[in-house]
Design a protein around this motif. Structure first.
Motif, PDB file in Angstrom:
ATOM      1  N   GLU A   1       1.279  -1.384  -0.183  1.00 41.87           N
ATOM      2  CA  GLU A   1       0.390  -0.045   0.335  1.00 41.87           C
ATOM      3  C   GLU A   1       0.979   1.330  -0.347  1.00 41.87           C
ATOM      4  N   ASP A   2       0.422   1.934  -0.452  1.00 41.29           N
ATOM      5  CA  ASP A   2       1.208   3.411  -0.833  1.00 41.29           C
ATOM      6  C   ASP A   2       1.264   4.204   0.209  1.00 41.29           C
ATOM      7  N   SER A   3       2.354   4.555   0.764  1.00 42.00           N
ATOM      8  CA  SER A   3       1.770   5.409   2.276  1.00 42.00           C
ATOM      9  C   SER A   3       1.737   6.724   1.735  1.00 42.00           C
ATOM     10  N   PRO A   4       0.505   7.385   2.661  1.00 43.87           N
ATOM     11  CA  PRO A   4       0.276   8.661   2.835  1.00 43.87           C
ATOM     12  C   PRO A   4       0.991   9.714   2.741  1.00 43.87           C
ATOM     13  N   THR A   5       2.517   9.420   3.966  1.00 42.13           N
ATOM     14  CA  THR A   5       3.277   9.822   4.057  1.00 42.13           C
ATOM     15  C   THR A   5       4.888  10.321   3.179  1.00 42.13           C
ATOM     16  N   GLU A   6       4.606  10.121   2.371  1.00 41.74           N
ATOM     17  CA  GLU A   6       5.261   9.428   1.205  1.00 41.74           C
ATOM     18  C   GLU A   6       5.363   9.857  -0.012  1.00 41.74           C
ATOM     19  N   GLU A   7       5.792  10.363  -0.716  1.00 45.88           N
ATOM     20  CA  GLU A   7       5.389  11.257  -1.892  1.00 45.88           C
ATOM     21  C   GLU A   7       5.733  10.247  -3.125  1.00 45.88           C
ATOM     22  N   ILE A   8       4.523  10.186  -3.146  1.00 43.86           N
ATOM     23  CA  ILE A   8       4.907   8.830  -4.514  1.00 43.86           C
ATOM     24  C   ILE A   8       4.903   9.385  -5.671  1.00 43.86           C
ATOM     25  N   TRP A   9       6.218   9.193  -6.792  1.00 51.35           N
ATOM     26  CA  TRP A   9       6.762  10.137  -7.414  1.00 51.35           C
ATOM     27  C   TRP A   9       6.457   8.115  -8.818  1.00 51.35           C
ATOM     28  N   PHE A  10       6.406   7.573  -8.355  1.00 54.39           N
ATOM     29  CA  PHE A  10       6.585   6.201  -8.769  1.00 54.39           C
ATOM     30  C   PHE A  10       5.436   5.415  -9.735  1.00 54.39           C
ATOM     31  N   GLN A  11       5.766   4.397 -10.486  1.00 55.64           N
ATOM     32  CA  GLN A  11       5.098   3.947 -10.792  1.00 55.64           C
ATOM     33  C   GLN A  11       4.041   2.597 -10.881  1.00 55.64           C
ATOM     34  N   SER A  12       2.422   2.025 -10.691  1.00 52.93           N
ATOM     35  CA  SER A  12       2.257   1.199  -9.890  1.00 52.93           C
ATOM     36  C   SER A  12       2.018  -0.086 -10.527  1.00 52.93           C
ATOM     37  N   VAL A  13       3.003  -1.013  -9.378  1.00 52.29           N
ATOM     38  CA  VAL A  13       2.837  -2.507  -9.868  1.00 52.29           C
ATOM     39  C   VAL A  13       1.610  -2.745  -9.178  1.00 52.29           C
ATOM     40  N   ARG A  14       0.394  -2.369  -8.497  1.00 53.64           N
ATOM     41  CA  ARG A  14      -1.194  -2.745  -8.701  1.00 53.64           C
ATOM     42  C   ARG A  14      -1.108  -2.292  -9.920  1.00 53.64           C
ATOM     43  N   GLU A  15      -1.259  -1.811 -10.377  1.00 52.92           N
ATOM     44  CA  GLU A  15      -2.005  -0.983 -10.949  1.00 52.92           C
ATOM     45  C   GLU A  15      -1.674  -1.853 -12.392  1.00 52.92           C
TER      46      GLU A  15
END
Length: 305
Positions: free
Chosen positions: A35-49
Motif C-alpha cells: 500500500e502506498d504510504s500517505p506520508t511518502e511522495e508517490i512519484w513512481f509507477q504503480s505495480v498494483r495498477e
C-alpha cells in the motif's frame, strides 16, 4: 512451457521488471506489493495498477504471513522474484520455488548492500553503481549473483537521475537473465562480501547539513536527497531551510557563513558552496536570488539551532 512465477514488487524497478517478465512470457500467478504510504511522495509507477491491467491477482499483505506462505506453496512457482519489495522474505518462502528465489538490487553488488543504495552511492560521491540480480538467502543481499549491469554517475546527477539509470539496467538484466533462469542454465557467481559494504536506511533527519564538511561532500549530500526525496536542510536564525540544489566553488570562508547574496554563496570546511534553490520551512521553494532579496542573509550564518 512458460514458468510459473510469483513476484514481490514495488516502485519503478518493480513495475518495469514485472512488465519485462510479462513481455518474456512468464506465467505470473500472484503479485505481492505494498500500500502506498500517505506520508511518502508517490512519484513512481504503480505495480498494483500494472497487475490489474493484466488480470494478475495481487496482495498488499506481507508475503511472510502464514496464509500467504500457504498460497505460494499452493502455486508451487518455478521462480520467485523480489523487485524493490520492502519486506525481508523469510527462508521458508525462499525454499518454495523450484528454480530459485531472486532479488534485483540497485547497486553493483557486493558494493552497497542494504537499504537505499542509489542514495548512498550519490551521497558518497561514487562515479558508478549498477543493478544486480542475485539469489536470495537469509542474509540480505548476500546470495549468488546471476547478472550485473554497471551505470555511470555523473557529477551533476541527482539520486533521481541515477535511479532512472539503475531502473533501465534492471530491465536489461531481466531481459538477459529470465530465459536462462527458466531454462535452468543461468550462472551462479558466489558473492564475496569482503569486497563490498552494507548500508542502512536513511531518515529525513539524516539530511542535516554539517557546514564544517567540504563543499563537495555537502553538494553530494544535497544531490543525493533532493527531489523527490525529503531534501538536505540547515537553519538560518533558527528557521529550518531545505537546500534543494547547489554547486561547489573554489575559495574559502567560515563554515556556514553567507559570503554573498547574489549569487548566494556560503562557506564550508573546504571550499565554497553556491546555493541555487532552497525552501524556508512552511513556504514555497524559490531560487536563491528571490530568497536573498527578501531575507538579506549576507553576513549571517547557516547553522544548527
Amino acid at each position: 512451457m512458460s514458468k510459473k512465477v510469483v513476484v514481490c514488487a514495488y516502485h519503478n524497478v518493480g513495475y518495469r521488471c514485472l512488465e519485462e517478465l510479462l513481455k518474456q512470457g512468464a506465467d505470473v500467478r500472484l503479485v505481492f506489493t505494498h500500500e502506498d504510504s500517505p506520508t511518502e511522495e508517490i512519484w513512481f509507477q504503480s505495480v498494483r495498477e500494472l497487475a490489474e491491467r493484466h488480470g494478475i491477482p495481487y496482495l498488499t499483505t506481507d508475503i511472510n504471513e502464514p496464509a500467504n506462505v500457504a498460497k505460494v506453496r499452493e502455486i508451487a512457482p518455478d521462480l520467485l522474484f523480489s523487485f524493490y519489495y520492502r519486506n525481508m522474505i523469510k527462508p521458508e518462502v525462499l525454499e518454495i520455488p523450484r528454480l530459485g528465489a531472486l532479488n534485483l538490487h540497485g547497486s553493483y553488488l557486493p558494493k552497497y548492500r542494504g537499504r537505499v543504495p542509489v542514495n548512498w552511492a550519490v551521497i558518497n560521491g561514487e562515479t558508478e553503481t549498477g543493478a544486480t540480480l542475485h539469489h536470495m538467502v537469509a542474509k540480505p543481499d548476500a546470495g549468488d549473483i546471476v547478472d550485473r549491469e554497471k551505470v555511470t554517475i555523473a557529477f551533476t546527477d541527482t539520486s533521481f537521475d541515477v535511479f532512472t539509470k539503475v531502473t533501465e539496467a534492471a530491465v536489461t538484466i531481466i531481459a538477459r537473465a529470465y530465459p536462462l533462469l527458466a531454462a535452468g542454465t543461468a550462472p551462479r557467481i558466489p558473492m564475496n562480501l569482503a569486497e563490498g559494504s552494507y548500508f542502512g536506511g536513511r531518515k529525513p533527519a539524516d539530511g542535516l547539513i554539517d557546514w564544517t564538511k567540504s563543499a563537495v561532500r555537502i553538494y553530494n549530500l544535497i544531490r543525493g536527497v533532493t527531489h523527490p526525496y525529503p531534501g538536505a536542510f540547515t537553519y538560518l536564525e533558527g528557521k529550518k531551510v531545505i537546500i534543494w540544489s547547489t554547486r561547489p566553488l573554489p575559495g574559502s570562508a567560515e563554515p556556514g557563513m553567507v559570503v554573498t547574496e547574489n549569487p548566494l554563496v556560503v562557506g564550508t570546511g573546504e571550499g565554497l558552496l553556491e546555493i541555487t534553490s532552497l525552501q524556508p520551512e512552511g513556504e514555497d521553494e524559490v531560487a536563491a536570488g528571490g530568497f536573498a532579496a527578501i531575507v538579506h542573509p549576507a553576513g549571517k550564518r547557516f547553522a544548527n539551532p
